[in-house]
Design a protein around this motif. Structure first.
Motif, PDB file in Angstrom:
ATOM      1  N   THR A 284     -35.982-111.916  34.149  1.00 35.57           N
ATOM      2  CA  THR A 284     -35.854-111.926  35.599  1.00 35.57           C
ATOM      3  C   THR A 284     -35.256-110.584  36.014  1.00 35.57           C
ATOM      4  O   THR A 284     -34.099-110.308  35.719  1.00 35.57           O
TER       5      THR A 284
ATOM      6  N   VAL B 109     -34.575-106.952  38.433  1.00 35.49           N
ATOM      7  CA  VAL B 109     -34.475-106.176  39.664  1.00 35.49           C
ATOM      8  C   VAL B 109     -35.471-105.030  39.512  1.00 35.49           C
ATOM      9  O   VAL B 109     -35.380-104.250  38.564  1.00 35.49           O
TER      10      VAL B 109
ATOM     11  N   ILE C 120     -35.854-108.218  44.048  1.00 41.96           N
ATOM     12  CA  ILE C 120     -34.978-108.913  43.099  1.00 41.96           C
ATOM     13  C   ILE C 120     -35.575-110.264  42.713  1.00 41.96           C
ATOM     14  O   ILE C 120     -36.494-110.760  43.356  1.00 41.96           O
ATOM     15  N   PHE C 121     -35.008-110.819  41.646  1.00 40.22           N
ATOM     16  CA  PHE C 121     -35.430-112.125  41.127  1.00 40.22           C
ATOM     17  C   PHE C 121     -36.903-112.127  40.706  1.00 40.22           C
ATOM     18  O   PHE C 121     -37.611-113.119  40.902  1.00 40.22           O
TER      19      PHE C 121
ATOM     20  N   LYS D  71     -28.689-115.395  34.011  1.00 38.17           N
ATOM     21  CA  LYS D  71     -29.016-116.614  34.723  1.00 38.17           C
ATOM     22  C   LYS D  71     -28.454-117.853  34.038  1.00 38.17           C
ATOM     23  O   LYS D  71     -28.074-117.834  32.868  1.00 38.17           O
TER      24      LYS D  71
ATOM     25  N   GLU E  97     -31.259-109.946  35.345  1.00 36.73           N
ATOM     26  CA  GLU E  97     -30.297-110.909  35.867  1.00 36.73           C
ATOM     27  C   GLU E  97     -29.783-111.815  34.745  1.00 36.73           C
ATOM     28  O   GLU E  97     -30.540-112.209  33.860  1.00 36.73           O
TER      29      GLU E  97
END
Length: 592
Positions: free
Chosen positions: A263, A265, A194-195, A255, A253
């Protein structure tokens, strides 16, 4: 819409008047004369202001979108990315054997600051690619280098780093992503990350993921982690793209900022991976990428602060409100511009003195990396290793604070999206978190870097500043305004380090409770050192009869502000450190 103008003159001042780049013995620095660096910086500045800055609000407003497994970047991003690629900017300091231009790293940091200030989210795509390039360049086999690096230098293929998983961030020993060995020497990678910044997008033909995973049967914890090259598309023996690998984007994501950067996953479903470096030594290779990235993130902190500051100055000169308490300064208007008010001046001087000091600090750090790499200088390697958490943590903490100050100058307009100041604050906020949250940087500094090599790099820094102060003690004006404050702050830094040595072994919490204060104390000393060097360089330029006296006089006045208004924070940080862990750890968890 906010604007950005590259501070080329300031870069030139730091590179040549302060760091004496072209006079350095570092291989390749002899080519960095003023005309050469001016040409590079001027052209990079044009791209930053004319191409990237106008796309910054576009990226913020549109963001990225995931449709049918494909990530689409904001309007105009791909054309701008192509323009950077075609100009060779993505390979500025990369190895010529793989299509790079071979310039020193310091030039990559300088141009990178410009591009980041203009459009942070956009610049992350090539920034992460550069980090992945460096890891493969240092740790890869000849075949891996030939397969991936030419395309990554040109950014025809981009790169990522995949560390974090849903259940583990900093504690990477807890990761669950597995790498099953195959008979052909490859590995099947399965797990979720993730991220992942720039995890997928439509601006390159392939994405080369560097993925941390565990080989079954290996050591427990972080000692069992290995690093793998996992391309989005497999690469055929002739270099052409083959089948799609078992890697996909699970989601994008949503954000707080950097909306223009995807960004992701990332899901790995028995994706084919290739070991990079040695089994179970993945962190060694990944830290090649992370240390470079941490200096780059520190640079992001000062870059976004520079952009926010520039716009705050423009607003402060244009916005009419109130009258100067010492008398009207705009008699033909209904009010004076707000820049006449002392508190607005304070806010702007806080920003200006930080940004210019931080720029010198970052370029000095980049010069040390060049010294370590190009001259194989172990002392320089030790010094930049010590300073990396300070560069990352201090510059991003203070850089974010500067964007808030800039937003405050705008008053209510700073809170309205139309004016664009909110984006700077939102974008800068992530830099305090990713590539190792700043609390972790502080723990790294106190727990590892300070005592590294028996404390040799730290002692070398203290001695460097002490010698500098002695050498410049005879100039009464410089000594009073710069050297004496620096000497005081440096002694406070040494006192804090001594406190940790004397108390940390008995109770580690005494050191850890003061770690963030120590990082900031350290950062202020480094900027005080940079400002002292800049003041001396500016004074020498004035004495030589320079034609731009105003620039150098402004530089000295800005430095005086930092030394008298910002550097005294070291005393506060020292007192907090000396209070130990007791005030911090007094409450039981249940009482929070």
């Amino acid at each position: 819409m906010p604007s950005y103008t590259a501070p080329v003159k300031d870069f030139q001042f730091v590179l040549h008047d302060v760091l004496k780049a072209s006079e350095s013995a570092i291989p390749g620095y002899d080519e960095l004369d003023r005309d050469f660096t001016s040409a590079i910086l001027e052209e990079a500045g044009k791209i930053a202001s004319e191409v990237l800055a106008p796309l910054n609000p576009v990226g913020d407003q549109q963001g990225c979108r995931l449709e049918n497994g494909v990530v689409h970047t904001p309007e105009g991003f791909k054309a701008a990315f192509d323009q950077l690629r075609e100009g060779g900017w993505t390979g500025l300091d990369c190895d010529p054997d793989f299509g790079g231009q071979g310039m020193p790293y310091v030039m990559g940091v300088a141009t990178g600051e410009m591009f980041t200030a203009a459009n942070m989210a956009f610049t992350m795509y090539q920034g992460l690619t550069h980090g992945a390039y460096s890891a493969i360049h240092i740790h890869g086999t000849d075949q891996q280098k030939q397969t991936y690096l030419p395309k990554m230098v040109s950014c025809e293929w981009t790169g990522t780093m995949n560390l974090t998983e849903p259940h583990c961030g900093t504690d990477l020993g807890l990761m669950r992503t597995k790498a099953e060995p195959q008979e052909d020497g490859t590995y099947k990678i399965s797990g979720q990350k993730i991220f992942i910044s720039a995890g997928d997008h439509d601006m390159s033909d392939n994405v080369i993921h560097l993925v941390l995973a565990k080989i079954p049967g290996g050591p427990d914890g972080i000692k069992g982690v290995s690093l793998f090259i996992v391309p989005k598309f497999l690469v055929n023996e002739d270099g052409s793209l083959g089948a799609r690998n078992g890697v996909s984007v699970g989601k994008l994501e949503e954000k707080m900022g950097i909306h223009g950067n995807a960004t992701c996953v990332m899901n790995y479903d028995e994706a084919t991976g290739y070991l990079l470096g040695t089994e179970h030594k993945g962190m060694r290779a990944m830290f090649t990428m992370m240390n470079e990235a941490r200096l780059g993130v520190g640079m992001q902190g000062l870059a976004v602060a520079e952009a926010a500051y520039q716009n705050a100055v423009i607003y402060a000169k244009d916005r009419l409100q109130g009258r100067a308490v010492t008398g009207t300064e705009n008699p033909d208007g209904p009010a004076d511009p707000i820049i006449v008010h002392p508190d607005i001046r304070r806010a702007l001087m806080d920003q200006k003195s930080f940004v210019e000091g931080a720029r010198a600090f970052a370029l000095w750090g980049a010069q040390m990396i060049d010294q370590a790499r190009r001259s194989e200088d172990a002392a320089a390697e030790g010094m930049i290793s010590l300073l990396t958490p300070v560069l990352k943590g201090f510059l991003t903490d203070e850089g974010f604070a500067c964007t808030v100050q800039a937003q405050q100058v705008y008053g209510g307009h700073g809170y309205i999206e139309e004016w664009g100041m909110s984006q700077f604050t939102r974008d800068a906020r992530i830099a305090m978190i990713y590539e190792g949250a700043n609390g972790i940087q502080a723990l790294d500094l106190v727990g590892r870097k300070l005592a590294a090599e028996g404390g040799k790099p730290a002692m070398a820094l203290f001695e460097m500043i002490k010698t500098f102060c002695k050498e410049n003690a005879d100039d009464e004006e410089i000594a009073k305004q710069f050297i004496e404050p620096l000497k005081t702050a440096s002694k406070q830094l040494q006192e804090a380090a001594m406190y940790f040595m004397q108390n940390g072994m008995k109770n580690p919490n005494h050191a850890l409770a003061g770690s963030t204060d120590f990082l900031h104390l350290f950062g202020h000393v480094c900027l005080g050192y940079m400002w002292s060097k800049m003041a001396i360089a500016a004074k020498e330029a004035l004495a030589s009869g320079t034609g731009d006296a105003a620039f150098y006089e402004t530089k000295i006045a800005t430095g005086r502000y930092y030394m008298s208004r910002r550097l005294p924070a070291t005393a506060m940080h020292l007192q907090r450190i000396l209070s130990g862990a007791d005030p911090v750890m007094a409450l039981d968890a249940a009482n929070f």
